[in-house]
Design a protein around this motif. Structure first.
Motif, PDB file in Angstrom:
ATOM      1  N   THR A  11      30.921  52.926 -25.116  1.00 26.15           N
ATOM      2  CA  THR A  11      32.115  53.585 -25.654  1.00 26.15           C
ATOM      3  C   THR A  11      32.827  52.641 -26.620  1.00 26.15           C
ATOM      4  O   THR A  11      32.958  51.452 -26.349  1.00 26.15           O
ATOM      5  N   GLY A  12      33.283  53.169 -27.751  1.00 26.63           N
ATOM      6  CA  GLY A  12      34.026  52.348 -28.707  1.00 26.63           C
ATOM      7  C   GLY A  12      34.609  53.234 -29.781  1.00 26.63           C
ATOM      8  O   GLY A  12      34.177  54.387 -29.941  1.00 26.63           O
ATOM      9  N   THR A  13      35.560  52.720 -30.535  1.00 28.18           N
ATOM     10  CA  THR A  13      36.137  53.535 -31.603  1.00 28.18           C
ATOM     11  C   THR A  13      35.072  53.865 -32.640  1.00 28.18           C
ATOM     12  O   THR A  13      34.908  55.018 -33.039  1.00 28.18           O
ATOM     13  N   ALA A  14      34.344  52.844 -33.048  1.00 30.10           N
ATOM     14  CA  ALA A  14      33.330  53.066 -34.078  1.00 30.10           C
ATOM     15  C   ALA A  14      32.188  53.919 -33.516  1.00 30.10           C
ATOM     16  O   ALA A  14      31.751  54.882 -34.135  1.00 30.10           O
ATOM     17  N   ILE A  50      39.957  53.110 -39.869  1.00 32.73           N
ATOM     18  CA  ILE A  50      41.108  52.308 -40.300  1.00 32.73           C
ATOM     19  C   ILE A  50      40.916  50.897 -39.758  1.00 32.73           C
ATOM     20  O   ILE A  50      40.746  50.714 -38.555  1.00 32.73           O
ATOM     21  N   ARG A  51      40.940  49.922 -40.617  1.00 32.80           N
ATOM     22  CA  ARG A  51      40.720  48.540 -40.182  1.00 32.80           C
ATOM     23  C   ARG A  51      41.946  47.670 -40.517  1.00 32.80           C
ATOM     24  O   ARG A  51      42.077  47.149 -41.618  1.00 32.80           O
ATOM     25  N   PRO A  52      42.877  47.535 -39.557  1.00 31.49           N
ATOM     26  CA  PRO A  52      43.974  46.581 -39.724  1.00 31.49           C
ATOM     27  C   PRO A  52      43.465  45.180 -39.362  1.00 31.49           C
ATOM     28  O   PRO A  52      42.651  45.037 -38.450  1.00 31.49           O
ATOM     29  N   SER A  64      28.298  58.023 -38.436  1.00 28.92           N
ATOM     30  CA  SER A  64      28.000  57.364 -37.156  1.00 28.92           C
ATOM     31  C   SER A  64      27.874  55.863 -37.304  1.00 28.92           C
ATOM     32  O   SER A  64      27.391  55.375 -38.319  1.00 28.92           O
ATOM     33  N   TYR A  65      28.262  55.139 -36.247  1.00 27.95           N
ATOM     34  CA  TYR A  65      28.124  53.684 -36.269  1.00 27.95           C
ATOM     35  C   TYR A  65      26.646  53.298 -36.157  1.00 27.95           C
ATOM     36  O   TYR A  65      26.149  52.464 -36.900  1.00 27.95           O
ATOM     37  N   TYR A  66      25.945  53.917 -35.209  1.00 33.21           N
ATOM     38  CA  TYR A  66      24.514  53.635 -35.056  1.00 33.21           C
ATOM     39  C   TYR A  66      23.734  54.612 -35.909  1.00 33.21           C
ATOM     40  O   TYR A  66      24.109  55.779 -36.015  1.00 33.21           O
TER      41      TYR A  66
HETATM   42  C1  COI Z   1      35.395  49.525 -33.184  1.00 33.39           C
HETATM   43  O1  COI Z   1      34.744  50.175 -32.369  1.00 33.39           O
HETATM   44  O2  COI Z   1      36.302  49.986 -33.854  1.00 33.39           O
HETATM   45  C2  COI Z   1      35.118  48.126 -33.391  1.00 33.39           C
HETATM   46  O3  COI Z   1      36.009  47.425 -33.750  1.00 33.39           O
HETATM   47  C3  COI Z   1      33.748  47.661 -33.242  1.00 33.39           C
HETATM   48  C4  COI Z   1      33.309  47.063 -34.496  1.00 33.39           C
HETATM   49  C5  COI Z   1      33.249  45.623 -34.516  1.00 33.39           C
HETATM   50  C6  COI Z   1      32.579  47.837 -35.455  1.00 33.39           C
END
Ligand code: COI
Length: 354
Positions: free
Chosen positions: A298-301, A135-137, A165-167
Protein backbone atom coordinates in the motif's frame (compact mmCIF):
# COMPACT_ATOMS: atom_id res chain seq x y z
CA UNK A 1 1.06 35.26 4.23
CA UNK A 2 -0.13 35.93 0.73
CA UNK A 3 0.91 33.51 -2.00
CA UNK A 4 1.95 35.41 -5.13
CA UNK A 5 1.35 33.87 -8.54
CA UNK A 6 3.45 34.41 -11.66
CA UNK A 7 2.04 32.47 -14.60
CA UNK A 8 4.10 30.98 -17.38
CA UNK A 9 4.03 32.67 -20.77
CA UNK A 10 5.07 29.44 -22.38
CA UNK A 11 2.68 26.60 -21.41
CA UNK A 12 3.90 23.09 -22.17
CA UNK A 13 2.22 20.47 -24.33
CA UNK A 14 0.27 18.03 -22.14
CA UNK A 15 1.28 14.34 -22.25
CA UNK A 16 -0.78 11.66 -24.00
CA UNK A 17 -3.44 10.79 -21.40
CA UNK A 18 -3.55 7.17 -22.57
CA UNK A 19 0.10 6.53 -21.85
CA UNK A 20 0.80 8.11 -18.48
CA UNK A 21 3.56 6.52 -16.44
CA UNK A 22 4.78 7.56 -13.00
CA UNK A 23 6.64 10.80 -12.44
CA UNK A 24 8.31 11.73 -15.72
CA UNK A 25 6.29 14.79 -16.77
CA UNK A 26 5.80 17.95 -14.71
CA UNK A 27 3.20 20.70 -14.96
CA UNK A 28 3.65 24.37 -15.87
CA UNK A 29 4.08 25.77 -12.35
CA UNK A 30 5.70 25.07 -9.00
CA UNK A 31 5.46 26.47 -5.49
CA UNK A 32 8.50 27.83 -3.61
CA UNK A 33 8.90 29.33 -0.15
CA UNK A 34 12.19 30.27 1.55
CA UNK A 35 13.40 30.06 5.13
CA UNK A 36 16.03 32.01 7.00
CA UNK A 37 16.68 31.63 10.71
CA UNK A 38 15.85 35.24 11.57
CA UNK A 39 12.81 35.57 9.28
CA UNK A 40 11.21 32.15 9.46
CA UNK A 41 9.38 30.98 6.31
CA UNK A 42 8.81 33.81 3.81
CA UNK A 43 7.96 34.69 0.22
CA UNK A 44 5.48 31.93 -0.68
CA UNK A 45 5.12 32.03 -4.44
CA UNK A 46 3.92 30.14 -7.48
CA UNK A 47 6.22 30.52 -10.45
CA UNK A 48 6.73 28.78 -13.81
CA UNK A 49 8.21 25.27 -13.40
CA UNK A 50 11.92 25.36 -14.18
CA UNK A 51 15.49 24.81 -13.02
CA UNK A 52 16.76 26.13 -9.69
CA UNK A 53 19.99 27.98 -9.25
CA UNK A 54 21.91 26.43 -6.38
CA UNK A 55 25.61 26.62 -5.59
CA UNK A 56 27.68 23.42 -5.70
CA UNK A 57 28.30 23.91 -1.97
CA UNK A 58 24.55 23.77 -1.26
CA UNK A 59 24.18 21.53 1.78
CA UNK A 60 21.51 19.20 0.45
CA UNK A 61 23.93 17.96 -2.24
CA UNK A 62 26.41 16.83 0.39
CA UNK A 63 24.54 15.69 3.47
CA UNK A 64 21.03 15.01 2.15
CA UNK A 65 19.19 17.21 4.64
CA UNK A 66 15.90 16.73 2.83
CA UNK A 67 12.32 15.60 3.45
CA UNK A 68 9.44 14.98 1.07
CA UNK A 69 5.83 13.89 0.77
CA UNK A 70 3.59 12.35 -1.85
CA UNK A 71 -0.15 12.87 -2.29
CA UNK A 72 -2.60 13.06 -5.15
CA UNK A 73 -5.34 15.24 -6.67
CA UNK A 74 -8.25 13.75 -8.61
CA UNK A 75 -11.00 15.09 -10.84
CA UNK A 76 -14.51 13.72 -10.22
CA UNK A 77 -16.96 12.92 -13.02
CA UNK A 78 -18.68 16.23 -12.20
CA UNK A 79 -15.37 18.05 -12.70
CA UNK A 80 -14.69 18.75 -9.00
CA UNK A 81 -11.08 18.62 -7.79
CA UNK A 82 -10.37 16.47 -4.74
CA UNK A 83 -7.27 16.06 -2.58
CA UNK A 84 -6.88 12.95 -0.41
CA UNK A 85 -5.77 13.28 3.25
CA UNK A 86 -3.71 16.39 2.61
CA UNK A 87 -3.66 17.44 6.28
CA UNK A 88 -2.20 14.05 7.24
CA UNK A 89 0.53 14.36 4.64
CA UNK A 90 1.53 17.81 5.83
CA UNK A 91 1.57 16.68 9.47
CA UNK A 92 3.81 13.79 8.49
CA UNK A 93 6.11 16.20 6.63
CA UNK A 94 6.62 18.02 9.92
CA UNK A 95 7.38 14.74 11.71
CA UNK A 96 10.06 14.04 9.10
CA UNK A 97 11.29 17.65 9.42
CA UNK A 98 11.65 17.25 13.15
CA UNK A 99 13.87 14.17 12.68
CA UNK A 100 16.03 15.90 10.04
CA UNK A 101 16.41 19.18 12.07
CA UNK A 102 14.39 21.07 9.45
CA UNK A 103 12.10 23.87 10.69
CA UNK A 104 8.42 23.00 10.77
CA UNK A 105 6.02 24.44 8.22
CA UNK A 106 2.60 25.75 9.17
CA UNK A 107 0.21 22.98 8.05
CA UNK A 108 -2.52 25.41 6.98
CA UNK A 109 -0.06 27.41 4.88
CA UNK A 110 1.30 24.24 3.24
CA UNK A 111 -2.27 23.08 2.49
CA UNK A 112 -3.13 26.49 1.04
CA UNK A 113 0.02 26.43 -1.11
CA UNK A 114 -0.88 23.03 -2.56
CA UNK A 115 -4.51 23.96 -3.14
CA UNK A 116 -3.48 27.15 -4.94
CA UNK A 117 -0.89 25.37 -7.09
CA UNK A 118 -3.28 22.57 -8.04
CA UNK A 119 -5.89 25.15 -9.00
CA UNK A 120 -3.40 27.00 -11.22
CA UNK A 121 -2.48 23.74 -12.99
CA UNK A 122 -5.91 22.08 -12.81
CA UNK A 123 -6.02 21.39 -16.54
CA UNK A 124 -3.20 18.92 -15.95
CA UNK A 125 -5.28 16.63 -13.72
CA UNK A 126 -5.91 13.48 -15.77
CA UNK A 127 -9.37 11.93 -15.64
CA UNK A 128 -8.90 8.36 -16.83
CA UNK A 129 -9.29 5.52 -14.34
CA UNK A 130 -6.04 4.78 -12.55
CA UNK A 131 -4.59 8.22 -13.24
CA UNK A 132 -4.20 11.29 -11.01
CA UNK A 133 -2.09 14.36 -10.42
CA UNK A 134 0.78 13.38 -8.11
CA UNK A 135 1.83 16.15 -5.74
CA UNK A 136 5.41 16.16 -4.48
CA UNK A 137 6.14 18.63 -1.66
CA UNK A 138 9.76 18.66 -0.47
CA UNK A 139 12.17 20.65 1.67
CA UNK A 140 15.91 21.08 1.14
CA UNK A 141 18.69 22.62 3.25
CA UNK A 142 20.32 25.35 1.16
CA UNK A 143 23.25 26.82 3.13
CA UNK A 144 26.37 27.03 1.01
CA UNK A 145 28.54 25.40 3.66
CA UNK A 146 30.05 21.97 3.88
CA UNK A 147 30.53 21.64 7.62
CA UNK A 148 28.19 18.99 8.97
CA UNK A 149 25.40 20.79 10.84
CA UNK A 150 21.78 21.72 10.20
CA UNK A 151 21.35 24.30 7.45
CA UNK A 152 20.13 27.76 8.48
CA UNK A 153 18.31 28.32 5.17
CA UNK A 154 15.78 26.11 3.37
CA UNK A 155 13.44 25.95 0.45
CA UNK A 156 10.01 24.31 0.64
CA UNK A 157 8.81 23.45 -2.84
CA UNK A 158 5.90 21.64 -4.47
CA UNK A 159 5.90 20.17 -7.95
CA UNK A 160 3.08 18.32 -9.76
CA UNK A 161 3.11 15.38 -12.15
CA UNK A 162 0.20 13.76 -14.03
CA UNK A 163 0.66 10.04 -13.39
CA UNK A 164 -0.53 6.56 -14.28
CA UNK A 165 0.39 3.42 -12.31
CA UNK A 166 3.55 3.36 -10.23
CA UNK A 167 4.41 -0.21 -11.26
CA UNK A 168 4.42 -1.12 -14.92
CA UNK A 169 2.20 -4.05 -13.87
CA UNK A 170 -0.58 -1.56 -12.88
CA UNK A 171 -2.89 -3.38 -10.50
CA UNK A 172 -1.64 -6.75 -11.74
CA UNK A 173 0.37 -8.71 -9.16
CA UNK A 174 4.08 -8.00 -8.76
CA UNK A 175 7.01 -10.19 -7.76
CA UNK A 176 8.72 -9.08 -4.55
CA UNK A 177 12.07 -10.32 -3.26
CA UNK A 178 12.69 -10.67 0.49
CA UNK A 179 15.94 -8.78 1.00
CA UNK A 180 18.46 -10.84 2.94
CA UNK A 181 21.71 -8.92 2.34
CA UNK A 182 20.99 -5.21 2.82
CA UNK A 183 18.99 -3.40 5.49
CA UNK A 184 16.89 -0.26 5.21
CA UNK A 185 16.51 1.02 8.75
CA UNK A 186 17.31 0.31 12.37
CA UNK A 187 15.59 1.51 15.56
CA UNK A 188 16.73 5.05 16.32
CA UNK A 189 17.51 5.72 12.66
CA UNK A 190 15.48 7.64 10.09
CA UNK A 191 13.30 4.77 8.86
CA UNK A 192 10.03 6.47 9.82
CA UNK A 193 10.97 9.76 8.14
CA UNK A 194 10.26 10.45 4.50
CA UNK A 195 13.75 11.53 3.55
CA UNK A 196 15.66 10.96 0.33
CA UNK A 197 18.51 9.12 2.06
CA UNK A 198 16.25 6.17 2.87
CA UNK A 199 15.54 5.76 -0.83
CA UNK A 200 19.17 6.24 -1.91
CA UNK A 201 20.13 3.50 0.55
CA UNK A 202 17.53 1.17 -0.98
CA UNK A 203 18.64 1.45 -4.59
CA UNK A 204 21.24 -1.31 -4.59
CA UNK A 205 18.82 -3.83 -3.14
CA UNK A 206 16.16 -2.80 -5.65
CA UNK A 207 18.67 -3.08 -8.53
CA UNK A 208 19.76 -6.57 -7.48
CA UNK A 209 16.13 -7.66 -7.02
CA UNK A 210 15.35 -6.43 -10.53
CA UNK A 211 18.30 -8.42 -11.88
CA UNK A 212 16.66 -11.50 -10.34
CA UNK A 213 13.36 -10.68 -12.10
CA UNK A 214 11.57 -9.03 -9.16
CA UNK A 215 9.96 -5.55 -9.09
CA UNK A 216 10.88 -4.54 -5.55
CA UNK A 217 12.16 -5.81 -2.24
CA UNK A 218 10.45 -6.66 1.03
CA UNK A 219 12.64 -5.34 3.84
CA UNK A 220 13.34 -7.28 7.01
CA UNK A 221 14.19 -5.55 10.29
CA UNK A 222 17.73 -4.19 10.39
CA UNK A 223 18.79 -5.79 13.67
CA UNK A 224 17.84 -9.45 13.49
CA UNK A 225 16.94 -9.59 9.80
CA UNK A 226 13.97 -11.79 10.44
CA UNK A 227 10.91 -9.62 11.06
CA UNK A 228 8.93 -8.46 8.02
CA UNK A 229 8.89 -4.65 7.72
CA UNK A 230 7.88 -2.94 4.47
CA UNK A 231 8.15 -3.09 0.68
CA UNK A 232 10.59 -0.71 -1.07
CA UNK A 233 8.21 2.20 -1.56
CA UNK A 234 5.13 0.98 0.31
CA UNK A 235 3.82 -0.78 3.42
CA UNK A 236 2.86 -4.44 3.20
CA UNK A 237 -0.24 -6.44 4.22
CA UNK A 238 -0.69 -10.21 4.35
CA UNK A 239 -4.08 -11.92 4.64
CA UNK A 240 -3.65 -15.13 6.62
CA UNK A 241 -6.69 -17.26 7.36
CA UNK A 242 -8.90 -14.21 6.92
CA UNK A 243 -6.84 -12.01 9.27
CA UNK A 244 -4.77 -9.05 8.00
CA UNK A 245 -1.19 -8.77 9.28
CA UNK A 246 1.01 -5.71 8.87
CA UNK A 247 4.13 -4.66 10.72
CA UNK A 248 3.64 -2.23 13.62
CA UNK A 249 4.91 1.37 13.59
CA UNK A 250 7.99 1.07 15.77
CA UNK A 251 10.16 3.77 14.24
CA UNK A 252 11.79 1.85 11.41
CA UNK A 253 8.93 1.85 8.90
CA UNK A 254 7.01 4.68 7.31
CA UNK A 255 3.64 5.53 8.86
CA UNK A 256 1.93 5.19 5.50
CA UNK A 257 -1.24 7.19 4.97
CA UNK A 258 -2.53 4.50 2.59
CA UNK A 259 -1.55 1.96 5.30
CA UNK A 260 -3.75 3.81 7.78
CA UNK A 261 -6.56 4.12 5.21
CA UNK A 262 -6.33 0.39 4.47
CA UNK A 263 -6.51 -0.55 8.16
CA UNK A 264 -9.66 1.58 8.55
CA UNK A 265 -11.28 0.02 5.48
CA UNK A 266 -10.32 -3.55 6.43
CA UNK A 267 -11.91 -3.07 9.85
CA UNK A 268 -15.01 -1.63 8.19
CA UNK A 269 -15.17 -4.84 6.12
CA UNK A 270 -15.13 -6.83 9.38
CA UNK A 271 -11.58 -8.09 8.85
CA UNK A 272 -9.41 -8.34 11.93
CA UNK A 273 -6.16 -6.36 11.59
CA UNK A 274 -3.08 -7.37 13.56
CA UNK A 275 -0.33 -4.74 13.65
CA UNK A 276 2.31 -7.01 15.07
CA UNK A 277 5.74 -8.38 14.31
CA UNK A 278 6.02 -11.65 12.40
CA UNK A 279 9.04 -13.33 10.90
CA UNK A 280 9.76 -14.18 7.29
CA UNK A 281 10.00 -17.86 8.37
CA UNK A 282 6.46 -17.57 9.70
CA UNK A 283 5.32 -15.96 6.44
CA UNK A 284 6.70 -18.80 4.33
CA UNK A 285 5.28 -21.33 6.78
CA UNK A 286 1.83 -19.76 6.44
CA UNK A 287 2.27 -20.11 2.70
CA UNK A 288 3.31 -23.78 2.95
CA UNK A 289 0.28 -24.47 5.15
CA UNK A 290 -1.99 -22.86 2.55
CA UNK A 291 -2.99 -20.05 4.92
CA UNK A 292 -1.44 -17.09 3.07
CA UNK A 293 -4.44 -16.02 1.04
CA UNK A 294 -3.41 -12.60 -0.26
CA UNK A 295 -0.60 -10.09 0.01
CA UNK A 296 -0.45 -6.51 -1.14
CA UNK A 297 1.60 -3.36 -0.84
CA UNK A 298 0.00 0.00 0.00
CA UNK A 299 1.27 3.50 -0.82
CA UNK A 300 0.20 6.80 -2.30
CA UNK A 301 2.05 6.16 -5.53
CA UNK A 302 1.28 2.43 -5.72
CA UNK A 303 -2.25 2.63 -4.15
CA UNK A 304 -2.83 -1.14 -3.71
CA UNK A 305 -0.35 -3.35 -5.47
CA UNK A 306 -1.05 -7.08 -5.15
CA UNK A 307 1.96 -9.30 -4.46
CA UNK A 308 1.76 -12.42 -6.64
CA UNK A 309 5.12 -13.92 -5.80
CA UNK A 310 7.60 -13.71 -2.94
CA UNK A 311 11.17 -14.85 -3.41
CA UNK A 312 13.51 -15.44 -0.48
CA UNK A 313 16.91 -17.08 -0.90
CA UNK A 314 16.05 -20.30 -2.78
CA UNK A 315 12.36 -20.26 -1.83
CA UNK A 316 9.49 -19.05 -3.95
CA UNK A 317 5.92 -18.52 -2.77
CA UNK A 318 3.19 -17.98 -5.36
CA UNK A 319 0.29 -16.18 -3.72
CA UNK A 320 -3.34 -16.62 -4.79
CA UNK A 321 -2.27 -18.18 -8.12
CA UNK A 322 -0.64 -14.88 -9.03
CA UNK A 323 -4.07 -13.26 -9.25
CA UNK A 324 -5.41 -10.20 -7.49
CA UNK A 325 -7.30 -11.32 -4.39
CA UNK A 326 -10.84 -10.34 -3.40
CA UNK A 327 -9.75 -8.27 -0.40
CA UNK A 328 -6.99 -6.48 -2.32
CA UNK A 329 -9.46 -5.62 -5.09
CA UNK A 330 -12.10 -4.43 -2.62
CA UNK A 331 -9.63 -2.17 -0.80
CA UNK A 332 -8.37 -0.80 -4.13
CA UNK A 333 -11.94 -0.11 -5.30
CA UNK A 334 -12.87 1.54 -1.99
CA UNK A 335 -9.81 3.81 -1.86
CA UNK A 336 -9.97 4.86 -5.50
CA UNK A 337 -13.76 5.28 -5.27
CA UNK A 338 -13.42 7.70 -2.35
CA UNK A 339 -10.54 9.48 -4.09
CA UNK A 340 -12.36 10.03 -7.37
CA UNK A 341 -15.70 10.84 -5.77
CA UNK A 342 -17.79 7.80 -6.73
CA UNK A 343 -17.95 6.56 -3.10
CA UNK A 344 -19.02 8.42 0.02
CA UNK A 345 -16.22 10.11 2.00
CA UNK A 346 -17.33 8.80 5.42
CA UNK A 347 -14.06 9.54 7.16
CA UNK A 348 -13.60 13.11 5.89
CA UNK A 349 -10.43 12.26 4.00
CA UNK A 350 -11.27 14.49 1.06
CA UNK A 351 -10.55 18.21 0.66
CA UNK A 352 -12.47 19.66 -2.26
CA UNK A 353 -11.17 22.67 -4.11
CA UNK A 354 -13.77 25.34 -4.62
C1 COI B 1 4.50 7.60 -2.44
O1 COI B 1 3.91 6.52 -2.41
O2 COI B 1 3.95 8.67 -2.62
C2 COI B 1 5.92 7.66 -2.23
O3 COI B 1 6.39 8.65 -1.77
C3 COI B 1 6.73 6.54 -2.69
C4 COI B 1 7.71 7.02 -3.66
C5 COI B 1 9.06 7.14 -3.19
C6 COI B 1 7.43 6.96 -5.07
Amino acid sequence: MEITITKTTNPKKKPDKNNLVFGTVFTDHMFIMDYEEKRGWYNPRIVPYGPLQLEPACMVFHYAQETFEGLKAYKTKEGKIQLFRIQDNMKRLNQSNERLCIPKIDVDLAVEAIKTLVKVDQDWIPKMEGTSLYIRPFVIGTDNKIGVRPSSTYKFMVILSPVGSYYKEGIRPTKIYVEDKYVRAVPGGVGYAKTGGNYAASLKAQKEAKEKGYSEVLWLDGQQRKYVEEVGTSNAFFIVDGVAYTSPLQGSILAGITRNTTITLLKEMGIQVREERFTVDQLFQWHEEGKLEEAFATGTAAVISPIGQLGWKDKVAIINNFEIGKISQKIYDSITGIQNGTLEDKYHWITQLS
